[in-house]
Design a protein around this motif. Sequence first.
Motif, short mmCIF file in Angstrom:
data_model
loop_
_atom_site.label_atom_id
_atom_site.label_comp_id
_atom_site.label_asym_id
_atom_site.label_seq_id
_atom_site.Cartn_x
_atom_site.Cartn_y
_atom_site.Cartn_z
N GLN A 55 36.59 36.43 40.32
CA GLN A 55 36.94 36.39 41.75
C GLN A 55 36.29 35.20 42.42
O GLN A 55 36.92 34.51 43.23
N GLU A 65 26.31 31.41 45.24
CA GLU A 65 25.29 32.41 45.57
C GLU A 65 25.79 33.38 46.63
O GLU A 65 25.57 34.59 46.53
N ALA A 66 26.49 32.85 47.64
CA ALA A 66 27.03 33.73 48.68
C ALA A 66 28.03 34.70 48.06
O ALA A 66 28.01 35.90 48.34
N ALA A 67 28.89 34.18 47.20
CA ALA A 67 29.90 35.04 46.56
C ALA A 67 29.22 36.09 45.68
O ALA A 67 29.59 37.27 45.70
N GLY A 68 28.22 35.66 44.93
CA GLY A 68 27.50 36.60 44.07
C GLY A 68 26.81 37.68 44.88
O GLY A 68 26.90 38.87 44.56
N ALA A 69 26.16 37.28 45.97
CA ALA A 69 25.44 38.25 46.79
C ALA A 69 26.41 39.25 47.43
O ALA A 69 26.04 40.38 47.73
N LEU A 70 27.66 38.84 47.63
CA LEU A 70 28.66 39.74 48.21
C LEU A 70 29.33 40.61 47.15
O LEU A 70 30.20 41.42 47.47
N GLY A 71 28.95 40.43 45.90
CA GLY A 71 29.46 41.30 44.85
C GLY A 71 30.75 40.85 44.20
O GLY A 71 31.33 41.59 43.40
N PHE A 72 31.22 39.65 44.50
CA PHE A 72 32.41 39.14 43.81
C PHE A 72 32.10 38.97 42.32
O PHE A 72 31.00 38.53 41.97
N PRO A 78 40.05 27.00 45.19
CA PRO A 78 40.78 26.42 46.33
C PRO A 78 40.06 25.23 46.94
O PRO A 78 40.71 24.27 47.37
N GLN A 79 38.75 25.28 46.97
CA GLN A 79 38.00 24.17 47.55
C GLN A 79 37.99 22.97 46.61
O GLN A 79 38.02 21.81 47.05
N ARG A 82 38.93 32.75 43.96
CA ARG A 82 39.07 32.91 45.41
C ARG A 82 38.23 31.91 46.20
O ARG A 82 38.64 31.47 47.26
N ILE A 83 37.05 31.62 45.69
CA ILE A 83 36.11 30.82 46.48
C ILE A 83 36.07 29.36 45.99
O ILE A 83 36.20 28.42 46.77
N GLY A 132 25.36 27.05 46.93
CA GLY A 132 25.36 28.13 47.92
C GLY A 132 26.65 28.93 47.94
O GLY A 132 26.64 30.11 48.27
N GLN A 133 27.78 28.30 47.60
CA GLN A 133 29.05 29.02 47.57
C GLN A 133 29.04 30.08 46.48
O GLN A 133 29.53 31.19 46.67
#
Lengths: 258, 223
Positions: B137, B126-133, B145-146, B141-142, B123-124
């Motif tokens: 990036q 997918e969320a980043a992809g859907a936001l256009g990163f 760090p985790q 960025r996502i 999901g991390q």
Amino acid sequence: MAVLSVSNIKKAFGSNVVLTDISFDVEEGEVVAIIGPSGSGKSTILRCINQLETIDGGQITLLDDNMIAGTSPDGKPIYSSPQVLRKMRLNIGLVFQNFNLFPHFSVMRNVTEAPIHVLKMPKEQAVEEAKDLLAKMGLSDKHDAYPYQLSGGQQQRVSIARALALHPEVLFFDEPTSALDPELTGEILKVIRGLAREKHTMVIVTHEMAFARDVADRVIFMDQGVIVEQGDPRQVINHPREERTKLFLKRYSEDSQD
Amino acid sequence: METLFSTIDAAYMSKLLVILLQGVLTSLRIFAITLVIAVPLGFLVSFAKKSKYKIISVPINIYILIMRGTPLLLQILIVYFGPYYVFNLSYNRFAAIIIAFVLNYAAYFAEIFRGGIESMPVGQYEAAGALGFTKAQTFFRIILPQVVKRILPASANEVITLVKDTALAQTIGVAELFALSSKQASFKTSVIPLFVAGIFYFVLNWAVTAAFAYFEKKLDYYK
Ligand SMILES: Nc1ncnc2c1ncn2[C@@H]1O[C@H](COP(=O)(O)OP(=O)(O)OP(=O)(O)O)[C@@H](O)[C@H]1O
Ligand SMILES: [Mg+2]
């Protein structure tokens, strides 16, 4: 004018055909609810439109952009250039069932990260806009909180603000309340109602029949990868024409009574 | 007890400390150089292992299997004496130690990174992809760090083991802490030099543990 046009989408996972021949349009300012049994392909449609899955055939058009540029000799669709795909993607917001917030970012940063680094918006402007969005979501006091410190309903509101921060043409919701306790469902539905009043174009996959009936301009009922019936919410939900729709709604109301 | 301490006096003690501190410096150099190279290399290896090209992923898999499946001691001996027996080529012992340690530790770090990256929920992405990163990036960025937070405890174990493993450098005659202290121990027929070396190792690992505890606390602001 149709903002989004989906025509003859086909999708299979291996031999499992999930979407057979899906077509529908979404008009500007329209709210469309997609309902249907588990496994009928509702999420898969959203994921195809969002480019989280690739399609095996058909066309998806958003404003003036086509997702598919042509067909290869073996019949497979050829996707458009990365620039077009990216533009389409930025014009679509997606709210997930389980929020998928970035746990290592504060609420503010969850909302501003994409405007700043994807749209290259100046930081001050991104923060200003995020403040407005978070105020609208009733989260003005949570700018510095981290997702783990929020209730499910608050997290989902942050994720709605995060999606809105890119000013998408169409906002998609995939069962936005399914991961929430019943008493938190209401606050999300209220937010979505507010967005509908502001004439945001939205496509909502939901199991909340009463909500779909109240908020949607049109309801699409799906079963086994096809659109069985679509139309006015009152008609589809209260007086379905198709046998399969009747069966689903009947089973559904029985299930939700226990 | 009498014989253990008979040959040790205050003058010798200070001389011993000077000798052992030199050993500590050598051990620390092995430790630091290994870390600085093996961590980024392990990172690359973890990506190469997941490559869709078999010509990359298969050799990398074999490399990891060998590094984790055989004793580090054996690897050190092969790295140092191998070129000598095959090409009649002898080279710097310290370099041999670094090569052996880096190869070994990069394999372990690669597996830690891989585990960390694979533990990230889809999901991390997918969320980043859907936001256009972009992919880069999204990763920097996502995801990264985790992942760092997730792999910190396992990395701490690895780094503590590395401190202790530096003692293996003595097998090809590198004058690190353990080599010097055991030499002094037999020279003076006393366990005192070994005991002092033990204290040094303990303090080094105490510092490593404290450093990791500090980083874990720094990353404790989210769950
Ligand atoms: N990544 C995947 N790989 C293989 N099969 C998949 C994948 N994603 C979905 N499917 C299959 O596609 C079908 C449709 O799934 P989808 O998630 O779209 O259903 P849904 O209508 O959203 O159901 P629900 O109401 O349970 O969310 C199911 O049979 C599912 O098993
Ligand atoms: Mg679904």
